[in-house]
Design a protein around this motif. Structure first.
Motif, PDB file in Angstrom:
ATOM      1  N   ALA A  34      26.790  26.020  44.673  1.00  0.00           N
ATOM      2  CA  ALA A  34      27.472  26.405  43.246  1.00  0.00           C
ATOM      3  C   ALA A  34      26.641  27.837  43.066  1.00  0.00           C
ATOM      4  CB  ALA A  34      28.109  26.171  42.620  1.00  0.00           C
ATOM      5  N   TYR A  35      25.672  27.597  42.326  1.00  0.00           N
ATOM      6  CA  TYR A  35      24.471  28.733  42.166  1.00  0.00           C
ATOM      7  C   TYR A  35      23.412  28.841  42.934  1.00  0.00           C
ATOM      8  CZ  TYR A  35      26.071  27.006  38.028  1.00  0.00           C
ATOM      9  OH  TYR A  35      26.935  26.633  36.471  1.00  0.00           O
ATOM     10  N   LYS A  80      18.582  36.212  36.275  1.00  0.00           N
ATOM     11  CA  LYS A  80      18.195  35.023  35.576  1.00  0.00           C
ATOM     12  C   LYS A  80      17.736  33.941  36.109  1.00  0.00           C
ATOM     13  CE  LYS A  80      15.739  33.628  31.654  1.00  0.00           C
ATOM     14  NZ  LYS A  80      15.021  33.227  32.447  1.00  0.00           N
ATOM     15  N   ILE A  81      16.820  33.384  35.895  1.00  0.00           N
ATOM     16  CA  ILE A  81      16.613  31.855  36.482  1.00  0.00           C
ATOM     17  C   ILE A  81      16.391  31.454  35.144  1.00  0.00           C
ATOM     18  CG2 ILE A  81      14.804  30.275  37.184  1.00  0.00           C
ATOM     19  CD1 ILE A  81      13.944  32.480  39.457  1.00  0.00           C
ATOM     20  N   LEU A  97      15.874  24.781  38.621  1.00  0.00           N
ATOM     21  CA  LEU A  97      15.773  25.720  38.371  1.00  0.00           C
ATOM     22  C   LEU A  97      16.928  26.576  39.535  1.00  0.00           C
ATOM     23  CD1 LEU A  97      11.881  25.616  40.218  1.00  0.00           C
ATOM     24  CD2 LEU A  97      12.936  25.857  37.976  1.00  0.00           C
ATOM     25  N   VAL A  98      17.467  27.258  38.313  1.00  0.00           N
ATOM     26  CA  VAL A  98      18.817  28.096  38.484  1.00  0.00           C
ATOM     27  C   VAL A  98      18.570  29.064  38.627  1.00  0.00           C
ATOM     28  CG1 VAL A  98      21.549  27.554  37.685  1.00  0.00           C
ATOM     29  CG2 VAL A  98      19.704  25.606  37.659  1.00  0.00           C
ATOM     30  N   PRO A  99      19.074  30.015  40.004  1.00  0.00           N
ATOM     31  CA  PRO A  99      19.184  31.197  39.249  1.00  0.00           C
ATOM     32  C   PRO A  99      20.609  31.459  38.748  1.00  0.00           C
ATOM     33  CG  PRO A  99      18.845  30.271  41.583  1.00  0.00           C
ATOM     34  CD  PRO A  99      19.383  29.429  40.801  1.00  0.00           C
ATOM     35  N   LYS A 100      21.070  32.788  38.042  1.00  0.00           N
ATOM     36  CA  LYS A 100      22.324  32.660  37.716  1.00  0.00           C
ATOM     37  C   LYS A 100      22.365  34.591  37.375  1.00  0.00           C
ATOM     38  CE  LYS A 100      23.717  30.555  34.449  1.00  0.00           C
ATOM     39  NZ  LYS A 100      23.233  30.186  32.619  1.00  0.00           N
ATOM     40  N   LYS A 105      28.877  32.500  38.014  1.00  0.00           N
ATOM     41  CA  LYS A 105      28.869  31.547  37.078  1.00  0.00           C
ATOM     42  C   LYS A 105      28.129  30.938  36.258  1.00  0.00           C
ATOM     43  CE  LYS A 105      30.276  26.722  38.956  1.00  0.00           C
ATOM     44  NZ  LYS A 105      31.046  26.366  38.487  1.00  0.00           N
ATOM     45  N   SER A 106      28.779  30.342  35.523  1.00  0.00           N
ATOM     46  CA  SER A 106      28.445  30.367  33.862  1.00  0.00           C
ATOM     47  C   SER A 106      27.526  30.959  33.455  1.00  0.00           C
ATOM     48  CB  SER A 106      27.376  28.594  34.215  1.00  0.00           C
ATOM     49  OG  SER A 106      28.382  27.971  34.551  1.00  0.00           O
TER      50      SER A 106
END
Ligand SMILES: [Zn+2]
Length: 137
Positions: A34-35, A80-81, A97-100, A105-106
Motif C-alpha cells: 500500500a506504500y 519522505k521515508i 522503512l515506509v516510503p511516503k 496514503k497516510s
C-alpha cells in the motif's frame, strides 16, 4: 542468539520476502505494498532492544539503515521515508522503512501498520520491486 519462535530469527516469509542480507541486518520487503517500496530492516541476531546492541552493532545497524533507505529512495523516489520501530508483537529489533508520497496514503500521519488488501501485489510484481531495490544497494 536465536529464538526458534521468532519470525525474524526463522526468516519467515509469510508477509514479507527477503531483499538482501546487509552487514548486521536483513532487508525484507512487505507483501503489503500500500506504500510502494515498504520494507522492514531486521537485525540478524535476536535482540529485543536497541540498547542491547554493542556500540559496533549500533553503528553497523545505522549503516545498514542508511544504505537500505537510500536504496528505497533511489528506487521509488518517495517524498519522505518514515522509520518506525515497535516490537510489541514481534520483539526482535526491526524497523519499518515506509516510503511516503505527498497526497498519498497516510501523508502527514503515521503509516497504517496492518496489512492492507488494497496493497497486495502479485509475486511477479513483488519480484520486480525487489530487483529495483537490489539494483540500488
Ligand atoms: Zn528473533
Amino acid at each position: 542468539m536465536s529464538d526458534p519462535n521468532c519470525r525474524y530469527c526463522t526468516r519467515t516469509t509469510d508477509i514479507v520476502e527477503i531483499v538482501a542480507d546487509l552487514e548486521v541486518s536483513t532487508l525484507y520487503i512487505t507483501k503489503d505494498q500500500a506504500y510502494r517500496g515498504r520494507c522492514i530492516l531486521a537485525l540478524k541476531e535476536h535482540k529485543t532492544e536497541v540498547f542491547q546492541l554493542s556500540t559496533a552493532e549500533v553503528e553497523a545497524f545505522g549503516r545498514d539503515m542508511a544504505k537500505a533507505s537510500k536504496a528505497i529512495y533511489d528506487a521509488f523516489s518517495p517524498d519522505k521515508i518514515n522509520y518506525a520501530a515497535y516490537g510489541d508483537g514481534y520483539p526482535h529489533v526491526h524497523f519499518h522503512l515506509v516510503p511516503k508520497y505527498k497526497g498519498g496514503k497516510s501523508w502527514g500521519s503515521p503509516f497504517d501498520l496492518s496489512a492492507d488488501p488494497a496493497g497486495a501485489v502479485s509475486p511477479e510484481e513483488l519480484k520486480g520491486l525487489i530487483e529495483q531495490i537490489k539494483s540500488k544497494l
